[in-house]
Scaffold this motif. Structure first.
Motif, PDB file in Angstrom:
ATOM      1  N   ARG A   1     -45.574   3.280   3.592  1.00  0.00           N
ATOM      2  CA  ARG A   1     -44.711   3.940   4.582  1.00  0.00           C
ATOM      3  C   ARG A   1     -44.255   2.993   5.699  1.00  0.00           C
ATOM      4  NH1 ARG A   1     -41.024   7.484   4.786  1.00  0.00           N
ATOM      5  NH2 ARG A   1     -42.271   8.842   3.499  1.00  0.00           N
TER       6      ARG A   1
ATOM      7  N   GLU B   1     -43.975  -0.304   5.824  1.00  0.00           N
ATOM      8  CA  GLU B   1     -43.048  -1.311   5.311  1.00  0.00           C
ATOM      9  C   GLU B   1     -41.694  -0.681   4.989  1.00  0.00           C
ATOM     10  OE1 GLU B   1     -42.974  -4.769   1.878  1.00  0.00           O
ATOM     11  OE2 GLU B   1     -44.416  -3.130   1.694  1.00  0.00           O
ATOM     12  N   TYR B   2     -41.717   0.455   4.327  1.00  0.00           N
ATOM     13  CA  TYR B   2     -40.497   1.155   3.950  1.00  0.00           C
ATOM     14  C   TYR B   2     -39.694   1.542   5.190  1.00  0.00           C
ATOM     15  CZ  TYR B   2     -37.558   4.808   1.848  1.00  0.00           C
ATOM     16  OH  TYR B   2     -36.513   5.578   1.438  1.00  0.00           O
ATOM     17  N   ASP B   3     -40.381   2.102   6.185  1.00  0.00           N
ATOM     18  CA  ASP B   3     -39.692   2.493   7.420  1.00  0.00           C
ATOM     19  C   ASP B   3     -39.088   1.288   8.136  1.00  0.00           C
ATOM     20  OD1 ASP B   3     -40.195   5.167   6.958  1.00  0.00           O
ATOM     21  OD2 ASP B   3     -41.892   5.273   8.351  1.00  0.00           O
ATOM     22  N   SER B   4     -39.771   0.151   8.087  1.00  0.00           N
ATOM     23  CA  SER B   4     -39.226  -1.050   8.737  1.00  0.00           C
ATOM     24  C   SER B   4     -37.954  -1.516   8.034  1.00  0.00           C
ATOM     25  CB  SER B   4     -40.260  -2.179   8.790  1.00  0.00           C
ATOM     26  OG  SER B   4     -40.457  -2.769   7.514  1.00  0.00           O
ATOM     27  N   TRP B   5     -37.891  -1.359   6.716  1.00  0.00           N
ATOM     28  CA  TRP B   5     -36.663  -1.711   5.976  1.00  0.00           C
ATOM     29  C   TRP B   5     -35.517  -0.802   6.390  1.00  0.00           C
ATOM     30  CZ3 TRP B   5     -39.206  -1.617   0.472  1.00  0.00           C
ATOM     31  CH2 TRP B   5     -40.025  -2.742   0.325  1.00  0.00           C
ATOM     32  N   LEU B   6     -35.814   0.501   6.522  1.00  0.00           N
ATOM     33  CA  LEU B   6     -34.778   1.437   6.942  1.00  0.00           C
ATOM     34  C   LEU B   6     -34.290   1.115   8.352  1.00  0.00           C
ATOM     35  CD1 LEU B   6     -36.160   4.838   5.611  1.00  0.00           C
ATOM     36  CD2 LEU B   6     -34.343   3.432   4.642  1.00  0.00           C
ATOM     37  N   GLU B   7     -35.213   0.802   9.258  1.00  0.00           N
ATOM     38  CA  GLU B   7     -34.826   0.427  10.610  1.00  0.00           C
ATOM     39  C   GLU B   7     -33.926  -0.797  10.613  1.00  0.00           C
ATOM     40  OE1 GLU B   7     -37.606  -0.174  13.935  1.00  0.00           O
ATOM     41  OE2 GLU B   7     -38.805   1.402  12.996  1.00  0.00           O
ATOM     42  N   ALA B   8     -34.288  -1.799   9.851  1.00  0.00           N
ATOM     43  CA  ALA B   8     -33.484  -3.026   9.780  1.00  0.00           C
ATOM     44  C   ALA B   8     -32.097  -2.741   9.208  1.00  0.00           C
ATOM     45  CB  ALA B   8     -34.206  -4.075   8.937  1.00  0.00           C
TER      46      ALA B   8
ATOM     47  N   ARG C   1     -30.465   0.119   9.306  1.00  0.00           N
ATOM     48  CA  ARG C   1     -29.697   0.888  10.294  1.00  0.00           C
ATOM     49  C   ARG C   1     -29.198  -0.026  11.417  1.00  0.00           C
ATOM     50  NH1 ARG C   1     -34.180   5.109   9.620  1.00  0.00           N
ATOM     51  NH2 ARG C   1     -33.248   6.528   8.084  1.00  0.00           N
ATOM     52  N   ALA C   2     -30.040  -0.942  11.841  1.00  0.00           N
ATOM     53  CA  ALA C   2     -29.643  -1.877  12.907  1.00  0.00           C
ATOM     54  C   ALA C   2     -28.508  -2.777  12.430  1.00  0.00           C
ATOM     55  CB  ALA C   2     -30.839  -2.706  13.356  1.00  0.00           C
TER      56      ALA C   2
ATOM     57  N   ARG D   1     -24.948  -1.203  12.515  1.00  0.00           N
ATOM     58  CA  ARG D   1     -24.312  -0.925  13.816  1.00  0.00           C
ATOM     59  C   ARG D   1     -23.346  -1.982  14.208  1.00  0.00           C
ATOM     60  NH1 ARG D   1     -29.873   0.609  16.674  1.00  0.00           N
ATOM     61  NH2 ARG D   1     -30.371   2.248  15.260  1.00  0.00           N
TER      62      ARG D   1
END
Length: 48
Positions: A33, A35-42, A44-45, A48
């Motif tokens: 979770r 690691e996966y969430d960090s990929w999604l954050e990256a 999304r960033a 932008r």
């Protein structure tokens, strides 16, 4: 590489339907979770 091997093993043992694979994916995401969430954050960033 270990995750890919584990997935391939499940598939060769008969867990190869779309539903099986969806279950494998969901389990992998829960086990990874942070690691996966960090990929999604990256991603999304970067969008932008």
């Amino acid at each position: 590489m270990n995750d890919i091997s584990a997935q391939n093993k499940l598939m060769t043992e008969g867990e190869d339907s779309s539903e099986d694979i969806d279950t494998h994916v969901a389990a992998w995401i829960e086990e990874h979770r942070a690691e996966y969430d960090s990929w999604l954050e990256a991603a999304r960033a970067a969008a932008r």
